[in-house]
Design a protein around this motif. Structure first.
Motif, PDB file in Angstrom:
ATOM      1  N   TYR A 167      16.491  14.074  25.793  1.00 20.56           N
ATOM      2  CA  TYR A 167      16.688  13.475  24.474  1.00 20.56           C
ATOM      3  C   TYR A 167      18.155  13.255  24.146  1.00 20.56           C
ATOM      4  N   ARG A 168      19.026  14.234  24.396  1.00 16.17           N
ATOM      5  CA  ARG A 168      20.438  14.096  24.030  1.00 16.17           C
ATOM      6  C   ARG A 168      21.082  12.930  24.775  1.00 16.17           C
ATOM      7  N   GLN A 169      20.749  12.761  26.030  1.00 17.94           N
ATOM      8  CA  GLN A 169      21.296  11.647  26.801  1.00 17.94           C
ATOM      9  C   GLN A 169      20.806  10.312  26.251  1.00 17.94           C
ATOM     10  N   ARG A 170      19.501  10.241  25.950  1.00 17.21           N
ATOM     11  CA  ARG A 170      18.951   9.004  25.397  1.00 17.21           C
ATOM     12  C   ARG A 170      19.528   8.713  24.018  1.00 17.21           C
ATOM     13  N   ARG A 171      19.694   9.749  23.204  1.00 17.22           N
ATOM     14  CA  ARG A 171      20.240   9.566  21.861  1.00 17.22           C
ATOM     15  C   ARG A 171      21.695   9.118  21.924  1.00 17.22           C
ATOM     16  N   ALA A 172      22.468   9.663  22.877  1.00 13.87           N
ATOM     17  CA  ALA A 172      23.872   9.255  23.026  1.00 13.87           C
ATOM     18  C   ALA A 172      23.962   7.767  23.364  1.00 13.87           C
ATOM     19  N   ALA A 173      23.044   7.291  24.203  1.00 12.87           N
ATOM     20  CA  ALA A 173      23.031   5.867  24.563  1.00 12.87           C
ATOM     21  C   ALA A 173      22.689   5.013  23.349  1.00 12.87           C
ATOM     22  N   ILE A 174      21.733   5.479  22.532  1.00 11.24           N
ATOM     23  CA  ILE A 174      21.353   4.737  21.327  1.00 11.24           C
ATOM     24  C   ILE A 174      22.511   4.690  20.334  1.00 11.24           C
ATOM     25  N   VAL A 175      23.164   5.826  20.137  1.00  9.18           N
ATOM     26  CA  VAL A 175      24.289   5.887  19.195  1.00  9.18           C
ATOM     27  C   VAL A 175      25.421   4.988  19.662  1.00  9.18           C
ATOM     28  N   SER A 176      25.706   4.974  20.957  1.00 10.63           N
ATOM     29  CA  SER A 176      26.768   4.109  21.482  1.00 10.63           C
ATOM     30  C   SER A 176      26.417   2.635  21.283  1.00 10.63           C
ATOM     31  N   MET A 198      24.653  10.818  10.271  1.00  4.38           N
ATOM     32  CA  MET A 198      24.485  11.467  11.573  1.00  4.38           C
ATOM     33  C   MET A 198      25.080  12.861  11.536  1.00  4.38           C
ATOM     34  N   PRO A 199      24.569  13.767  12.375  1.00  5.30           N
ATOM     35  CA  PRO A 199      25.211  15.080  12.508  1.00  5.30           C
ATOM     36  C   PRO A 199      26.582  14.926  13.157  1.00  5.30           C
ATOM     37  N   GLY A 200      27.393  15.942  13.029  1.00  2.15           N
ATOM     38  CA  GLY A 200      28.771  15.865  13.487  1.00  2.15           C
ATOM     39  C   GLY A 200      28.927  15.503  14.949  1.00  2.15           C
ATOM     40  N   PHE A 201      28.096  16.063  15.823  1.00  6.95           N
ATOM     41  CA  PHE A 201      28.258  15.787  17.255  1.00  6.95           C
ATOM     42  C   PHE A 201      27.920  14.338  17.603  1.00  6.95           C
ATOM     43  N   GLU A 202      27.049  13.686  16.801  1.00  8.99           N
ATOM     44  CA  GLU A 202      26.756  12.271  17.036  1.00  8.99           C
ATOM     45  C   GLU A 202      27.871  11.386  16.474  1.00  8.99           C
ATOM     46  N   ARG A 203      28.443  11.791  15.332  1.00 12.63           N
ATOM     47  CA  ARG A 203      29.586  11.028  14.809  1.00 12.63           C
ATOM     48  C   ARG A 203      30.745  11.075  15.800  1.00 12.63           C
ATOM     49  N   LYS A 204      30.911  12.195  16.463  1.00 14.73           N
ATOM     50  CA  LYS A 204      31.970  12.327  17.457  1.00 14.73           C
ATOM     51  C   LYS A 204      31.776  11.331  18.592  1.00 14.73           C
ATOM     52  N   ILE A 205      30.519  11.077  18.966  1.00 11.92           N
ATOM     53  CA  ILE A 205      30.232  10.083  20.007  1.00 11.92           C
ATOM     54  C   ILE A 205      30.700   8.710  19.569  1.00 11.92           C
ATOM     55  N   VAL A 206      30.405   8.344  18.308  1.00 16.34           N
ATOM     56  CA  VAL A 206      30.800   7.024  17.796  1.00 16.34           C
ATOM     57  C   VAL A 206      32.316   6.887  17.758  1.00 16.34           C
ATOM     58  N   GLY A 222      31.113  10.786   2.930  1.00 15.22           N
ATOM     59  CA  GLY A 222      29.931  11.502   2.487  1.00 15.22           C
ATOM     60  C   GLY A 222      30.058  12.999   2.712  1.00 15.22           C
ATOM     61  N   GLN A 223      29.006  13.714   2.311  1.00 15.41           N
ATOM     62  CA  GLN A 223      29.006  15.165   2.384  1.00 15.41           C
ATOM     63  C   GLN A 223      27.771  15.665   3.125  1.00 15.41           C
ATOM     64  N   GLY A 224      27.915  16.768   3.837  1.00 11.72           N
ATOM     65  CA  GLY A 224      26.777  17.442   4.451  1.00 11.72           C
ATOM     66  C   GLY A 224      25.996  16.547   5.386  1.00 11.72           C
ATOM     67  N   ASP A 225      24.649  16.620   5.269  1.00  7.07           N
ATOM     68  CA  ASP A 225      23.810  15.849   6.174  1.00  7.07           C
ATOM     69  C   ASP A 225      23.747  14.371   5.798  1.00  7.07           C
ATOM     70  N   ARG A 226      24.451  13.979   4.718  1.00  6.15           N
ATOM     71  CA  ARG A 226      24.535  12.561   4.344  1.00  6.15           C
ATOM     72  C   ARG A 226      25.852  11.932   4.791  1.00  6.15           C
ATOM     73  N   ARG A 227      26.642  12.649   5.563  1.00  9.42           N
ATOM     74  CA  ARG A 227      27.921  12.136   6.037  1.00  9.42           C
ATOM     75  C   ARG A 227      27.678  11.088   7.125  1.00  9.42           C
ATOM     76  N   SER A 228      28.347   9.946   7.011  1.00 10.71           N
ATOM     77  CA  SER A 228      28.135   8.850   7.957  1.00 10.71           C
ATOM     78  C   SER A 228      29.467   8.201   8.317  1.00 10.71           C
ATOM     79  N   ILE A 229      29.414   7.321   9.280  1.00 11.60           N
ATOM     80  CA  ILE A 229      30.612   6.647   9.790  1.00 11.60           C
ATOM     81  C   ILE A 229      30.713   5.240   9.215  1.00 11.60           C
ATOM     82  N   VAL A 230      31.937   4.870   8.862  1.00 14.25           N
ATOM     83  CA  VAL A 230      32.247   3.503   8.438  1.00 14.25           C
ATOM     84  C   VAL A 230      33.064   2.854   9.548  1.00 14.25           C
ATOM     85  N   VAL A 231      32.599   1.689  10.005  1.00  9.27           N
ATOM     86  CA  VAL A 231      33.328   0.906  11.002  1.00  9.27           C
ATOM     87  C   VAL A 231      33.954  -0.283  10.275  1.00  9.27           C
ATOM     88  N   GLU A 232      35.249  -0.470  10.429  1.00 10.64           N
ATOM     89  CA  GLU A 232      35.946  -1.548   9.722  1.00 10.64           C
ATOM     90  C   GLU A 232      37.003  -2.156  10.618  1.00 10.64           C
TER      91      GLU A 232
END
Length: 237
Positions: A167-176, A198-206, A222-232
Motif C-alpha cells: 500500500y505505501r508504495q502504491r500510495r506514494a505513486a498516487i501522491v506523486s 494528507m498526513p505529514g509523511f505524504e506531504r513530505k513526498i509531494v 491548515g491544522q492537524g489532519d486538515r493540513r494540506s499542500i498548496v502548489v503555486e
C-alpha cells in the motif's frame, strides 16, 4: 472482602474508601488489576482493588505500604519506560497492534523490518481494504498511535511505518501523480492548486517530488489532519 473498580488504581481506592467510610490509613490495599488504558477505546480495562480494614489502625505507620503498580499513564512518562530495549518495545508494540486489529475485525500477523532511520511493521491480513480504510485513514491512524507509543518508550528518533501489502508504495505513486497533475495545472492557469489534506509523511513526498520543478513551489496550510499542500507558481526575483 468486596472489590472496587476505577479508571486507575487511585480512583478505585477512592471509590472503596468512600463506600467503607474509612481513611487510607485505616485500610490495606491489594491491587488485583492495574488497569489498561487501551488504544482507540479498545482493550481498556478498569483497575480493581480490594480494601481490608486494619484491625489496629495505630500500627499502620509501622507496616510497609501496600505495593501499587504504576498505571498505564505513568508508564508512558516514567524514566524506566524510556530505557526499554528496542526488542522489548518492538514486541510490545506488535502485541498492541495485534490486539487493536483483532478488536476492529482485521486480525493480522506482523513481520518487522529495519533500516537506518525507520522501522516497518508489515501487517498481513485477509482484509487489507478494511484495515487500510478510505484514503488510508485507518492504517494512518494506527501508524500515528504506533509512533506515539514508540516515542514514549524509546530514546532517539525513529520513524514507525505500518505497511499492508504494498500500500505505501502504491500510495506514494498516487501522491506523486497528484503532485505532477497539480503542477501542470498551476503552470497552465497561473492559479494555485490546493491538494487534499494528507498526513505529514505524504506531504513530505509531494514537497520532495516537486522540489526539482523550477516552475512551481509548495507550502503547507491548515491544522492537524486538515493540513494540506498548496502548489503555486514559483516566485521570480
Amino acid at each position: 472482602m468486596p472489590t472496587y473498580e476505577g479508571s486507575d488504581i487511585q480512583a478505585a481506592v477512592n471509590e472503596g474508601l468512600q463506600a467503607m467510610h474509612l481513611t487510607r490509613e485505616e485500610v490495606t490495599v491489594d491491587v488485583l488489576e492495574a488497569g489498561k488504558k487501551g488504544f482507540l477505546g479498545f482493550g481498556r480495562r478498569l483497575a480493581v482493588v480490594r480494601l481490608t480494614p486494619n484491625e489496629q489502625p495505630s500500627q499502620v505507620k509501622q507496616s510497609a505500604p501496600a505495593p501499587v503498580e504504576p498505571t498505564p499513564t505513568d508508564n508512558l512518562t516514567s524514566t524506566p519506560q524510556k530505557r526499554k530495549s528496542g526488542a522489548e518495545t518492538e514486541a510490545e508494540l506488535s502485541a498492541y497492534l495485534e490486539a487493536i486489529t483483532a478488536q476492529i475485525g482485521t486480525p493480522v500477523s506482523i513481520h518487522v523490518t529495519h533500516d537506518h532511520r525507520s522501522t516497518t511493521y508489515h501487517l498481513k491480513t485477509d482484509k487489507e481494504g478494511l484495515l487500510i480504510g478510505k484514503h488510508g485513514k485507518t492504517i494512518n491512524a494506527l501508524q500515528y498511535l504506533a509512533q506515539t507509543y514508540f516515542d514514549h518508550h524509546m530514546k532517539g528518533k525513529q520513524t514507525i511505518i505500518l505497511e499492508v501489502g504494498d500500500y505505501r508504495q502504491r500510495r506514494a505513486a498516487i501522491v506523486s501523480h497528484l503532485a505532477d497533475k497539480a503542477a501542470r495545472e498551476v503552470v497552465a492557469t497561473g492559479k494555485p492548486v490546493f491538494l487534499e489534506p494528507m498526513p505529514g509523511f505524504e506531504r513530505k513526498i509531494v514537497h520532495g517530488h516537486l522540489a526539482t520543478n523550477h516552475h512551481v513551489q509548495t507550502h503547507s496550510e491548515g491544522q492537524g489532519d486538515r493540513r494540506s499542500i498548496v502548489v503555486e507558481l514559483a516566485r521570480t526575483f
